[in-house]
Design an enzyme around this catalytic site. Structure first.
Site, PDB file in Angstrom:
ATOM      1  N   SER A  35      -3.061  -7.079  -2.488  1.00 30.71           N
ATOM      2  CA  SER A  35      -2.544  -6.036  -3.377  1.00 30.71           C
ATOM      3  C   SER A  35      -1.660  -6.555  -4.501  1.00 30.71           C
ATOM      4  O   SER A  35      -1.530  -5.886  -5.515  1.00 30.71           O
ATOM      5  CB  SER A  35      -1.807  -4.975  -2.568  1.00 30.71           C
ATOM      6  OG  SER A  35      -0.872  -5.575  -1.706  1.00 30.71           O
TER       7      SER A  35
ATOM      8  N   HIS B 242      -8.008  -1.638  -1.340  1.00 24.12           N
ATOM      9  CA  HIS B 242      -8.176  -1.764  -2.798  1.00 24.12           C
ATOM     10  C   HIS B 242      -9.616  -2.057  -3.207  1.00 24.12           C
ATOM     11  O   HIS B 242      -9.898  -2.186  -4.396  1.00 24.12           O
ATOM     12  CB  HIS B 242      -7.265  -2.860  -3.345  1.00 24.12           C
ATOM     13  CG  HIS B 242      -5.813  -2.580  -3.136  1.00 24.12           C
ATOM     14  ND1 HIS B 242      -5.078  -1.753  -3.951  1.00 24.12           N
ATOM     15  CD2 HIS B 242      -4.958  -2.980  -2.166  1.00 24.12           C
ATOM     16  CE1 HIS B 242      -3.836  -1.677  -3.515  1.00 24.12           C
ATOM     17  NE2 HIS B 242      -3.743  -2.414  -2.419  1.00 24.12           N
TER      18      HIS B 242
ATOM     19  N   LYS C  16      -6.532   5.837  -2.750  1.00 24.52           N
ATOM     20  CA  LYS C  16      -6.523   4.959  -3.933  1.00 24.52           C
ATOM     21  C   LYS C  16      -7.751   5.292  -4.790  1.00 24.52           C
ATOM     22  O   LYS C  16      -7.770   6.338  -5.407  1.00 24.52           O
ATOM     23  CB  LYS C  16      -6.417   3.510  -3.471  1.00 24.52           C
ATOM     24  CG  LYS C  16      -4.990   3.255  -2.942  1.00 24.52           C
ATOM     25  CD  LYS C  16      -4.754   1.908  -2.318  1.00 24.52           C
ATOM     26  CE  LYS C  16      -3.279   1.809  -1.938  1.00 24.52           C
ATOM     27  NZ  LYS C  16      -3.023   0.929  -0.798  1.00 24.52           N
TER      28      LYS C  16
END
Ligand SMILES: *Cc1c(COP(=O)(O)O)cnc(C)c1O
Length: 386
Positions: free
Chosen positions: A176, A204, A240
């Protein structure tokens, strides 16, 4: 009892006191924060879906029909048909036999690691893993062995030396603060060689990596092999790129059944509002059906790399929407973040202890919601500050 006022003043003095800003607009590339408009490179809304009208409408329609509260945990009466259908959609999407929803990625990590290893086991963790994986290892009471970032030889040495009954390798898929990838195929080989679980946290990568946005497994061409890899445990979060909230774990049907029985953060908590499951279903359709969002991201990443070449600071080696600009000095990183903010641009300075000493950086986070002109504005502002 600790004296909170004194301790907070100490944080202040060190420049480490954190404060929240108020977001007064939808999340996105352009936001209003504390009464001022900004161009933002500071969210994880990689596909620009956090405020997509079709997703909001799916949530609204579900709420109108079934209300807001799940009312109970999944093992009581909280497991709604919408949750169940979404689990099937998610498993099919990532190419694994089964999936299980959790309320957040943090909760999923705590629950899954604790269900797979106990105090007789060992967790082998990349040193740059997300805080929730660190906490998960500690809460499990397993031995916690950390290997140097992406260092397969170091990991293998630790695996070879271990006498633990159950072993679990845990890694972020996309790191990250660096934006680089874990070598998942090689990690899977090691997991199989040493009879360990491989737990891959794709917070992610889901929605972003792979031609269809199926995440890191698709990126490495692993999805279709998966039934042959019972040691693989996949986690993705839904707050996300997916633009909603929650997380899911995917793997074998037995794994999911085991987690339903043993993952404490699944069992002892109220199910998330089923309208969120309807929202994620709508988001999945956009992730799969609008590959142009990923093409736009790739285009923006290339443009940023090209423009940064003329600046005094390098980008770190990353092909993902997390593009850290390596500044080095803490004060210099802060000066850049402050200078950008004065110019109406949000981009956080990340400093030690979050990242190693001497590697302070601007964490530029790109979104398919950005236009080319947004990248150019960022580059121009950085040029002024150079
Ligand atoms: C954000 C993040 C999490 C936590 O997920 P939430 O759904 O936000 O709780 C877990 N792991 C990684 C690598 C993350 O970046």
């Amino acid at each position: 009892m600790i004296d909170l006022a004194t301790r907070l003043a100490e944080l202040d003095a060190l420049g480490l006191r954190r404060r929240r800003r108020e977001l007064e607009s939808p999340q996105g590339a352009h936001v209003r924060v504390d009464g001022r408009d900004y161009l933002s490179f500071a969210s994880n809304d990689y596909l620009g879906l956090a405020a997509h009208p079709a997703i909001a409408e799916a949530a609204r329609a579900a709420a109108a029909e079934i209300g807001t509260g799940a009312g109970a945990a999944h093992l009581l009466t909280g497991h709604h048909a919408l949750h169940h259908r979404l689990e099937q959609e998610l498993a099919a999407f990532v190419g694994l036999p089964a999936a299980l929803l959790f309320s957040t990625g943090y909760m999923a990590n705590l629950g899954v690691v604790g269900a797979l290893v106990d105090r007789h086991g060992a967790v082998f963790a990349d040193k740059l893993n997300h805080a929730s994986l660190v906490d998960a290892a500690q809460l499990s009471r397993a031995e916690h062995k950390r290997y140097r970032h992406n260092d397969l030889a170091h990991l293998e040495q630790l695996l070879r030396e271990s006498t633990a009954k159950d072993k679990l390798i845990a890694t972020d898929a996309v790191f990250s603060m660096d934006g680089d990838l874990a070598p998942v195929p090689e990690l899977l080989e090691l997991a199989e060689k040493y009879d360990a679980w491989l737990y891959v946290d794709d917070a992610h990568g889901f929605g972003v990596l792979g031609e269809h946005g199926r995440g890191v497994l698709e990126h490495f061409g692993l999805s279709s092999l998966v039934t042959g890899h019972p040691s693989l445990v996949y986690l993705a979060t839904l707050g996300k790129a997916a633009g909603v909230s929650g997380a899911f774990v995917a793997g074998s049907a037995d794994l999911v059944d085991w987690l339903v029985n043993k993952a404490r953060t699944y069992i002892y908590t109220t199910a998330t509002p089923p309208m969120l499951a309807a929202a994620v279903s709508a988001s999945l359709k956009l992730i799969a059906g609008e590959p142009e969002r990923r093409r736009q991201l790739a285009h923006l990443i290339a443009r940023l790399k090209e423009g940064v070449a003329a600046l005094p600071w390098p980008l770190m080696a990353s092909g993902t929407p997390i593009q850290p600009l390596l500044v080095g000095d803490n004060h210099e990183a802060l000066r850049l973040a402050d200078g950008l903010r004065e110019r109406g641009i949000l981009c956080p300075a990340i400093r030690p202890p979050t990242v190693p000493e001497g590697s302070a950086r601007l964490r530029i986070s790109l979104s398919a919601g950005h236009a080319e002109a947004d990248i150019d504005r960022l580059l121009a502002a950085l040029g002024e500050l150079a």
